[in-house]
Design an enzyme around this catalytic site. Structure first.
Site, PDB file in Angstrom:
ATOM      1  N   GLY A   1       0.812  -1.223   0.000  1.00 33.67           N
ATOM      2  CA  GLY A   1       0.000   0.000   0.000  1.00 33.67           C
ATOM      3  C   GLY A   1       0.842   1.268   0.000  1.00 33.67           C
TER       4      GLY A   1
ATOM      5  N   ILE B   1       1.558   3.791   2.342  1.00 35.91           N
ATOM      6  CA  ILE B   1       2.568   4.023   3.386  1.00 35.91           C
ATOM      7  C   ILE B   1       3.508   2.819   3.465  1.00 35.91           C
TER       8      ILE B   1
ATOM      9  N   SER C   1      -5.946  -5.884  -1.897  1.00 36.73           N
ATOM     10  CA  SER C   1      -7.326  -5.382  -2.024  1.00 36.73           C
ATOM     11  C   SER C   1      -7.337  -3.893  -2.335  1.00 36.73           C
ATOM     12  N   ASN C   2      -6.267  -3.173  -1.954  1.00 34.20           N
ATOM     13  CA  ASN C   2      -6.227  -1.738  -2.250  1.00 34.20           C
ATOM     14  C   ASN C   2      -4.840  -1.336  -2.761  1.00 34.20           C
TER      15      ASN C   2
ATOM     16  N   SER D   1      -4.054   6.150  14.104  1.00 36.19           N
ATOM     17  CA  SER D   1      -4.386   7.368  13.373  1.00 36.19           C
ATOM     18  C   SER D   1      -4.799   8.473  14.327  1.00 36.19           C
TER      19      SER D   1
ATOM     20  N   TYR E   1     -14.478   3.259  11.025  1.00 33.23           N
ATOM     21  CA  TYR E   1     -13.036   3.161  10.770  1.00 33.23           C
ATOM     22  C   TYR E   1     -12.261   3.582  12.015  1.00 33.23           C
TER      23      TYR E   1
ATOM     24  N   LYS F   1      -9.768   1.448  14.816  1.00 31.47           N
ATOM     25  CA  LYS F   1      -8.407   1.805  15.273  1.00 31.47           C
ATOM     26  C   LYS F   1      -8.359   1.854  16.805  1.00 31.47           C
TER      27      LYS F   1
ATOM     28  N   ASN G   1      -1.703  13.470   8.785  1.00 32.68           N
ATOM     29  CA  ASN G   1      -2.165  13.303   7.391  1.00 32.68           C
ATOM     30  C   ASN G   1      -1.002  13.029   6.429  1.00 32.68           C
TER      31      ASN G   1
ATOM     32  N   ASN H   1      -9.317  11.801  -0.075  1.00 36.29           N
ATOM     33  CA  ASN H   1      -8.419  12.699   0.651  1.00 36.29           C
ATOM     34  C   ASN H   1      -7.985  13.876  -0.215  1.00 36.29           C
TER      35      ASN H   1
ATOM     36  N   GLY I   1     -18.803  14.986   9.753  1.00 37.67           N
ATOM     37  CA  GLY I   1     -17.757  14.272  10.504  1.00 37.67           C
ATOM     38  C   GLY I   1     -16.418  14.981  10.518  1.00 37.67           C
ATOM     39  N   ASP I   2     -16.228  16.002   9.652  1.00 35.08           N
ATOM     40  CA  ASP I   2     -14.942  16.712   9.633  1.00 35.08           C
ATOM     41  C   ASP I   2     -14.795  17.618  10.853  1.00 35.08           C
TER      42      ASP I   2
HETATM   43  P1  NAD Z   1      -3.381   1.465   1.741  1.00 37.10           P
HETATM   44  O1  NAD Z   1      -4.784   1.055   1.494  1.00 37.10           O
HETATM   45  O2  NAD Z   1      -2.614   2.066   0.625  1.00 37.10           O
HETATM   46  O3  NAD Z   1      -2.543   0.240   2.335  1.00 37.10           O
HETATM   47  C1  NAD Z   1      -3.125  -0.762   3.111  1.00 37.10           C
HETATM   48  C2  NAD Z   1      -2.699  -2.099   2.516  1.00 37.10           C
HETATM   49  O4  NAD Z   1      -3.256  -3.166   3.279  1.00 37.10           O
HETATM   50  C3  NAD Z   1      -3.170  -2.288   1.072  1.00 37.10           C
HETATM   51  O5  NAD Z   1      -2.082  -2.683   0.277  1.00 37.10           O
HETATM   52  C4  NAD Z   1      -4.214  -3.397   1.163  1.00 37.10           C
HETATM   53  O6  NAD Z   1      -4.256  -4.189  -0.001  1.00 37.10           O
HETATM   54  C5  NAD Z   1      -3.752  -4.157   2.397  1.00 37.10           C
HETATM   55  N1  NAD Z   1      -4.787  -4.904   3.117  1.00 37.10           N
HETATM   56  C6  NAD Z   1      -5.989  -4.450   3.562  1.00 37.10           C
HETATM   57  N2  NAD Z   1      -6.634  -5.410   4.224  1.00 37.10           N
HETATM   58  C7  NAD Z   1      -5.832  -6.512   4.210  1.00 37.10           C
HETATM   59  C8  NAD Z   1      -5.952  -7.824   4.701  1.00 37.10           C
HETATM   60  N3  NAD Z   1      -7.050  -8.230   5.355  1.00 37.10           N
HETATM   61  N4  NAD Z   1      -4.942  -8.690   4.515  1.00 37.10           N
HETATM   62  C9  NAD Z   1      -3.821  -8.305   3.837  1.00 37.10           C
HETATM   63  N5  NAD Z   1      -3.663  -7.086   3.334  1.00 37.10           N
HETATM   64  C10 NAD Z   1      -4.651  -6.189   3.517  1.00 37.10           C
HETATM   65  O7  NAD Z   1      -3.404   2.470   2.995  1.00 37.10           O
HETATM   66  P2  NAD Z   1      -2.247   3.360   3.610  1.00 37.10           P
HETATM   67  O8  NAD Z   1      -2.612   4.783   3.394  1.00 37.10           O
HETATM   68  O9  NAD Z   1      -0.935   2.874   3.169  1.00 37.10           O
HETATM   69  O10 NAD Z   1      -2.468   3.057   5.161  1.00 37.10           O
HETATM   70  C11 NAD Z   1      -1.717   2.071   5.849  1.00 37.10           C
HETATM   71  C12 NAD Z   1      -2.234   1.998   7.287  1.00 37.10           C
HETATM   72  O11 NAD Z   1      -2.117   3.291   7.887  1.00 37.10           O
HETATM   73  C13 NAD Z   1      -3.704   1.608   7.402  1.00 37.10           C
HETATM   74  O12 NAD Z   1      -3.853   0.771   8.520  1.00 37.10           O
HETATM   75  C14 NAD Z   1      -4.401   2.935   7.634  1.00 37.10           C
HETATM   76  O13 NAD Z   1      -5.599   2.777   8.336  1.00 37.10           O
HETATM   77  C15 NAD Z   1      -3.365   3.690   8.442  1.00 37.10           C
HETATM   78  N6  NAD Z   1      -3.493   5.149   8.354  1.00 37.10           N
HETATM   79  C16 NAD Z   1      -3.509   5.745   7.114  1.00 37.10           C
HETATM   80  C17 NAD Z   1      -3.688   7.130   7.014  1.00 37.10           C
HETATM   81  C18 NAD Z   1      -3.746   7.808   5.681  1.00 37.10           C
HETATM   82  O14 NAD Z   1      -4.267   8.929   5.604  1.00 37.10           O
HETATM   83  N7  NAD Z   1      -3.240   7.230   4.602  1.00 37.10           N
HETATM   84  C19 NAD Z   1      -3.813   7.904   8.177  1.00 37.10           C
HETATM   85  C20 NAD Z   1      -3.759   7.258   9.421  1.00 37.10           C
HETATM   86  C21 NAD Z   1      -3.596   5.876   9.501  1.00 37.10           C
HETATM   87  N1  UFG Z   2     -11.024  18.300   1.920  1.00 32.31           N
HETATM   88  C1  UFG Z   2     -11.684  19.095   0.996  1.00 32.31           C
HETATM   89  N2  UFG Z   2     -12.010  18.542  -0.209  1.00 32.31           N
HETATM   90  C2  UFG Z   2     -11.708  17.252  -0.538  1.00 32.31           C
HETATM   91  C3  UFG Z   2     -11.032  16.462   0.423  1.00 32.31           C
HETATM   92  C4  UFG Z   2     -10.723  17.019   1.644  1.00 32.31           C
HETATM   93  O1  UFG Z   2     -11.978  20.260   1.242  1.00 32.31           O
HETATM   94  O2  UFG Z   2     -12.040  16.814  -1.646  1.00 32.31           O
HETATM   95  C5  UFG Z   2     -10.631  18.908   3.208  1.00 32.31           C
HETATM   96  C6  UFG Z   2     -11.281  18.260   4.427  1.00 32.31           C
HETATM   97  O3  UFG Z   2     -12.525  18.852   4.707  1.00 32.31           O
HETATM   98  C7  UFG Z   2     -10.225  18.478   5.513  1.00 32.31           C
HETATM   99  C8  UFG Z   2      -8.903  18.434   4.739  1.00 32.31           C
HETATM  100  O4  UFG Z   2      -9.240  18.686   3.384  1.00 32.31           O
HETATM  101  O5  UFG Z   2     -10.368  19.763   6.056  1.00 32.31           O
HETATM  102  C9  UFG Z   2      -8.203  17.087   4.839  1.00 32.31           C
HETATM  103  O6  UFG Z   2      -9.109  16.058   4.468  1.00 32.31           O
HETATM  104  P1  UFG Z   2      -8.625  14.564   4.171  1.00 32.31           P
HETATM  105  O7  UFG Z   2      -9.825  13.792   3.740  1.00 32.31           O
HETATM  106  O8  UFG Z   2      -7.444  14.568   3.282  1.00 32.31           O
HETATM  107  O9  UFG Z   2      -8.090  14.080   5.596  1.00 32.31           O
HETATM  108  P2  UFG Z   2      -8.841  13.946   6.996  1.00 32.31           P
HETATM  109  O10 UFG Z   2      -8.092  14.806   7.953  1.00 32.31           O
HETATM  110  O11 UFG Z   2     -10.287  14.142   6.872  1.00 32.31           O
HETATM  111  O12 UFG Z   2      -8.608  12.413   7.345  1.00 32.31           O
HETATM  112  C10 UFG Z   2      -7.377  11.723   7.103  1.00 32.31           C
HETATM  113  C11 UFG Z   2      -7.681  10.263   6.846  1.00 32.31           C
HETATM  114  C12 UFG Z   2      -8.240   9.633   8.078  1.00 32.31           C
HETATM  115  C13 UFG Z   2      -7.285   9.824   9.224  1.00 32.31           C
HETATM  116  C14 UFG Z   2      -7.001  11.298   9.412  1.00 32.31           C
HETATM  117  C15 UFG Z   2      -5.956  11.510  10.482  1.00 32.31           C
HETATM  118  O13 UFG Z   2      -8.612  10.133   5.784  1.00 32.31           O
HETATM  119  O14 UFG Z   2      -8.397   8.258   7.875  1.00 32.31           O
HETATM  120  O15 UFG Z   2      -6.520  11.868   8.194  1.00 32.31           O
HETATM  121  O16 UFG Z   2      -4.845  10.742  10.215  1.00 32.31           O
HETATM  122  F1  UFG Z   2      -7.842   9.337  10.344  1.00 32.31           F
END
Ligand code: NAD
Ligand code: UFG
Length: 335
Positions: free
Chosen positions: A10, A12, A34-35, A124, A148, A152, A178, A198, A293-294
């Site tokens: 994925g 990160i 899956s993603n 998160s 979600y 966590k 973020n 996002n 929810g924001d």
């Molecule tokens: P991502 O979707 O790109 O990566 C997650 C990976 O996990 C994907 O490759 C997916 O295929 C895999 N996966 C999901 N379910 C699985 C399963 N049951 N078995 C095996 N593989 C599985 O997401 P990301 O942005 O890289 O996030 C990584 C982690 O960080 C996640 O747990 C996410 O919740 C957490 N996180 C992400 C953000 C963000 O904004 N990106 C913020 C806070 C926390």
């Molecule tokens: N925003 C817009 N337009 C868009 C998308 C976002 O205006 O099309 C704004 C949102 O309202 C917010 C900011 O941009 O003010 C950031 O939004 P994101 O959706 O990028 O991020 P969030 O802070 O809402 O949430 C993200 C992840 C969550 C995680 C959180 C903290 O989606 O899963 O950061 O790590 F929990």
């Protein structure tokens, strides 16, 4: 060390794989794709010139996971695998709890069976709910506003209980703010399916002309310019934070919790401006209603990670935007 990285294909995870390989660790990735795409890992191998052992496996598949642990002697697990779309989680709560919570329980059971008791978990900033003040410190009250976020929180509790039951476990909960940006090479980056949820990937797709304009969710928040403020952190800084957490685990650190952010808050409009500067493209936007929810403002107190992990985010907002743009403009349709 010999490290298992769940969800390593994925966004990160792939950046973390790169940093772990460059730091000389041996890594195995378990991902059900899956993603994500396997291509991300192929590119990490090309960039680093090193190999990754890959299993296309779901962490819910106990038998397969057990086999993987039987064949390999892991020193630690970095657990990224999970579903992460807030909106989708409100429509499919059971899938989210099953995948994220049951998946983690499964993983921990198998780790326990094989006496692998070191885990770093991707939590998160969402676990702080709507914080009473900013910057947010680790000791702030926790809450969740969607399935979600609740998944966590539940996993954090499960890992805490696991540690309390057996102090041989070392658990690091990393609360990401973020994550944005991409590796300097422009070869790996964020690759969302369908319409991005996002901000940063949405802006990037407007910049390449894939989306007409950005919809800004509200400009009437009590913030500097009325738009939402977040703590954007470069994904490479985040990945390096995991390396530092692993070092901490080596000292038998027990249960530790750290915010990973920069400590700075930027508004949506500031992000738009920074991206325009980096890309030399105009980002059209229109202001629409708030997204349910924001929260208004969210940024981290990062002093604990600075002090205990000796970690600090180094890359600023211009670098985040420049790197996101390089990735997006070189890979118009992702992987
Ligand atoms: P991502 O979707 O790109 O990566 C997650 C990976 O996990 C994907 O490759 C997916 O295929 C895999 N996966 C999901 N379910 C699985 C399963 N049951 N078995 C095996 N593989 C599985 O997401 P990301 O942005 O890289 O996030 C990584 C982690 O960080 C996640 O747990 C996410 O919740 C957490 N996180 C992400 C953000 C963000 O904004 N990106 C913020 C806070 C926390
Ligand atoms: N925003 C817009 N337009 C868009 C998308 C976002 O205006 O099309 C704004 C949102 O309202 C917010 C900011 O941009 O003010 C950031 O939004 P994101 O959706 O990028 O991020 P969030 O802070 O809402 O949430 C993200 C992840 C969550 C995680 C959180 C903290 O989606 O899963 O950061 O790590 F929990």
């Amino acid at each position: 060390m010999n490290i298992l990285i769940t969800g390593g294909a994925g966004y990160i995870g792939s950046h973390a794989c790169l940093e772990f390989l460059n730091a000389g660790h041996q890594i195995t990735v378990v991902d059900n794709l899956s993603n994500s795409k396997f291509e991300s890992l192929k590119r990490v191998e090309r960039i680093t010139g090193k190999q990754i052992q890959f299993y296309e496996t779901d962490i819910l598949e106990r038998v397969k996971l057990n086999e993987i642990f039987s064949k390999n002697k892991f020193d630690a697990v970095i657990h990224f695998a999970g579903l992460k779309a807030v909106g989708e989680s409100t429509k499919k709560p059971l899938e989210y709890f099953q995948n994220n919570v049951c998946g983690t329980i499964n993983l921990c059971e198998i780790m326990k069976k094989h006496d692998v008791k070191n885990i770093i978990f991707s939590s998160s900033a969402t676990v702080y709910g709507d914080p009473e003040s900013v910057p947010i410190a680790e000791a702030f009250p926790l809450s969740a506003t969607n399935p979600y976020g609740r998944s966590k929180l539940m996993i954090e509790e499960i890992l805490r209980d696991l540690y309390r039951s057996d102090e041989k476990w070392n658990v690091v909960l990393l609360r990401y703010f973020n994550p944005v940006g991409a590796h300097k090479s422009g070869k790996i980056g964020e690759n969302p399916n369908g319409i991005p949820n996002n901000l940063m990937p949405y802006i990037s797709q407007v910049a390449i002309g894939k989306r007409k304009n950005l919809q800004i969710f509200g400009d009437d928040y009590p913030t500097k310019d009325g738009t939402g403020v977040r703590d954007y952190i470069h994904v490479v800084d985040l990945a390096v934070g995991h390396l530092k957490a692993l070092r901490k685990i080596k000292d038998n650190s027990g249960l530790k919790i750290y915010n990973l952010g920069t400590g700075n808050g930027y508004s949506v409009l500031e992000m738009v401006k920074a991206f325009e500067k980096a890309s030399h493209r105009k980002i059209d936007y229109k202001i629409i209603a708030r997204r349910s929810g924001d929260i208004a403002e969210c940024f981290a107190d990062v002093s604990l990670a600075n002090k205990e992990l000796n970690w600090k985010a180094k890359r600023n907002i211009d670098e985040m935007c420049a790197d996101a743009w390089r990735w997006q403009s070189k890979n118009l349709n992702g992987y």
